[in-house]
Design an enzyme around this catalytic site. Structure first.
Site, PDB file in Angstrom:
ATOM      1  N   ASP A  79       0.826  -1.205   0.000  1.00 35.99           N
ATOM      2  CA  ASP A  79       0.000   0.000   0.000  1.00 35.99           C
ATOM      3  C   ASP A  79       0.863   1.259   0.000  1.00 35.99           C
ATOM      4  OD1 ASP A  79      -2.403   1.396  -0.036  1.00 35.99           O
ATOM      5  OD2 ASP A  79      -3.282   0.234   1.602  1.00 35.99           O
ATOM      6  N   ASP A  84     -10.238   1.549  -3.675  1.00 37.12           N
ATOM      7  CA  ASP A  84     -10.744   1.203  -2.343  1.00 37.12           C
ATOM      8  C   ASP A  84     -12.256   1.115  -2.325  1.00 37.12           C
ATOM      9  OD1 ASP A  84      -8.320   0.926  -1.077  1.00 37.12           O
ATOM     10  OD2 ASP A  84      -8.280   2.967  -0.275  1.00 37.12           O
TER      11      ASP A  84
END
Length: 629
Positions: free
Chosen positions: A454, A520
């Site tokens: 990430d 997301d």
């Protein structure tokens, strides 16, 4: 292999693409044609093409035709955006490169034709090596290496590589967006002037252009001729479309450099990112060239893309062994093949305000380490994956307290935090070595199959704290080295590029990762648009696409399981849902979708993506057709 400073006109062909280069004289090559295959052409026909494409002399202009090379130079009369911007303490501000050698080679493999050009500018004391390639899928790609041949530093401000488009390309399409709404299309007329898209986020960005497309009026997925350009770089970048009153229209791209970021000492060099060009009849053919190229690479993932369960939206920071074991059991029951433990497993990480940088398993939460969970997951026949965010650090962490000088900053001034975190300076050798050691140790100890990598904030004031100099370029290159080294040490390790979802999607990072986390937002309705436009560049098998819970985490919308799973089917299928809370009927239905994905993935992950141009904006048509149709 042929070697000559002036081969005349080169006609390179592959997969329905022709690239015609004018290499006459001793200036840098000019592109006479980039687009549909022209068939076999004689030297006379190529000369006629060059004559027809030459700029015309008009009143009150230069007395000689302007030659616009792949790296446009003002010294040749070009007054648009320069290909090379830089200086040597105010001098050598304009280049005039002379070609010294040119090599052409043809081979089998992902790249079909290569042209290597060596040029120098004796006055500016610079050398330039150009690489121009035509891939087997019909992509054109270019990059340049600039070398300082002088005895004083040369400051590089920018390097831009271009491809021309014909006059009939009258419309532009590119993408923009934000977190949870990546890949939103916008289109407008291709008018006189410069349409510039710059990414200054230190990563590709949720608002990134992705592919800048010029095309015939009204072009769509299936109709109209189009030409698209992509910059394969995960840091600051720029793409532009430029049209001049003199009849020149081009697309260009390269890295955006911060002030003083690249200052070449004697014999030092700068290598630009690859800049890719793809054309086609409709956007589908244009994007299919990108997909075929990626699939032709030797390191492209070949094994069936495993059904992946990620724990984030199932448990968040609630890491209890019994709960995770139960989730793993439920995952195995529906046919999951890879179980990924998300954020919350390392020291001090009970929420998102602390712990980043302390990449040790939290002994308080996991007194036996992750071994009990990993062993249980593997006993169920699943791979094990782990979430990391190696380029970031929380100020509330042991790492930040021990090494504040490792935090990226403009001198003594710390940037504002983002998601309670700062950026770890991987351009600092000790910081890089520490992160490499920690990741290598984790992958080795737990035999990790997969890292969800990430990157949850933009790079603001991203400099070297000790010197105050800009550091985005060095950070990007260090990240690439880190990914490459982990793959070298662990050849079977797969890595996902996740960056607040879809904030780092480009061919630079995809040379080093096996898939992206597309967004997301896994609300299936939002994902229809996000996935549709991301596939302009990325093939379905590299798009993380998960089935969420009945109520979407980000939008609170409610969708049927069929719509959620049907949307995820057209990517690398996974699950982001607490299956222990699903009722037996939901699990059975999900298991049927998992089985359907396993049956269909040989087609979905090798076929041609097709999208329809339907007049009703409420109807979106898309699918995958096998290579043999």
């Amino acid at each position: 292999m042929d070697s000559t400073p002036s081969p005349g006109h080169l006609h390179l062909r592959a997969a329905g693409t022709s690239l015609v280069l004018d290499c006459t004289g001793d200036r840098l090559p000019r592109v006479l044609h980039w687009g549909a295959d022209l068939g076999d052409l004689s030297e006379n026909a190529l000369t006629a093409l060059a004559t027809a494409g030459a700029s015309q002399l008009v009143s009150n202009e230069l007395d000689v035709p302007v030659q616009v090379s792949v790296l446009p130079e003002q010294s040749a009369g070009w007054l648009g955006t320069p290909g090379l911007s830089g200086h040597r303490d105010g001098t050598a501000f304009s280049s005039a490169f002379t070609v010294r050698a040119l090599q052409v080679s043809t081979e089998d493999g992902p790249v079909r034709h290569r042209v290597a050009v060596a040029a120098t500018d004796e006055d500016a004391q610079l050398a330039l090596d150009l690489e121009i390639e035509l891939t087997a899928s019909g992509l054109v790609r270019q990059r340049a290496t600039l070398v300082n041949r002088g005895d004083r530093p040369y400051t590089l401000d920018g390097l831009l590589l271009t491809l021309p488009v014909p006059e009939r390309a009258t419309e532009l399409l590119d993408l923009t967006g934000r977190h949870l709404r990546e890949r939103s299309p916008q289109r407008h007329a291709f008018t006189l002037g410069t349409h510039l898209r710059e990414g200054r986020r230190g990563r590709t960005g949720a608002d990134a252009t992705l592919v800048l497309v010029a095309g015939e009026t009204g072009f769509g997925f299936r109709d109209g001729e189009v030409w698209g350009l992509h910059v394969a770089w995960s840091g600051n970048h720029r793409t532009l479309a430029e049209r001049t009153p003199g009849g020149v229209a081009l697309l260009g791209g390269g890295e955006t450099l911060l002030p003083g970021e690249v200052r070449l000492g004697p014999s030092e060099q700068y290598r630009s990112p690859w800049v890719y060009g793809s054309h086609g009849h409709g956007l589908d053919e244009m994007s299919a060239r990108f997909h075929r190229y990626l699939r032709s690479r030797p390191h492209h993932p070949r094994s069936p893309r495993p059904v992946t369960l990620n724990t984030w939206e199932a448990v968040y920071f609630d890491h209890r062994l019994d709960r995770l074991v139960a989730l793993a059991d439920a995952a195995a029951e529906v046919g999951v093949e890879r179980f990924v433990l998300d954020d919350g497993w390392f020291r001090g990480r009970r929420d998102d305000t602390a712990g980043l940088g302390d990449w040790y398993v939290d002994e308080q939460v996991w007194p036996q380490g992750l071994h009990p969970l990993v062993d249980h997951v593997r006993s169920l026949g699943m791979q094990f994956g782990l979430w990391v965010e190696p380029e970031m650090v929380n100020p509330d962490s042991e790492l930040a307290r021990e090494h504040p000088e490792w935090i990226m900053a403009a001198g003594d001034r710390l940037p504002p935090t983002g998601r309670h975190q700062q950026v770890l300076n991987l351009g600092h050798p000790q910081a890089y070595a520490h992160i490499l050691e920690r990741l290598d140790a984790l992958v080795t100890e737990y035999r990790i199959d997969y890292l969800k990598w990430d990157h949850n904030r933009d790079l603001v004031d991203a400099g070297h704290a000790l010197t105050g100099t800009a550091g985005v370029h060095a950070q990007t290159e260090a990240t690439y080295r880190l990914l490459d080294e982990l793959h070298r040490r662990h050849p079977n390790l797969e890595i996902e590029s996740c960056s607040s979802g879809g904030g780092r999607v480009d061919l630079g990072v995809l040379e080093r990762t096996e898939r992206i986390w597309t967004s997301d937002c896994i609300d299936a309705l939002e994902r229809q648009q996000i996935q549709r436009w991301t596939t302009l560049l990325v093939p379905p098998e590299m798009l993380g696409a998960h089935v969420g819970s009945p109520v979407a985490h980000t939008t609170r919308r409610v969708h049927t399981l069929g719509f959620r799973a049907g949307t995820a089917l057209f990517g690398h299928f996974g699950i982001e849902w607490d299956l222990t809370a699903a009722d037996p009927q939901e699990r059975q239905e999900l298991a049927r979708w998992v089985a359907a994905y396993k049956e269909l993935r040989p087609l979905l992950h090798t076929g041609t993506v097709v999208r329809g141009d339907h007049p009703d904006p409420a109807l979106w048509v898309h699918g995958v057709v096998s290579p043999d149709r």
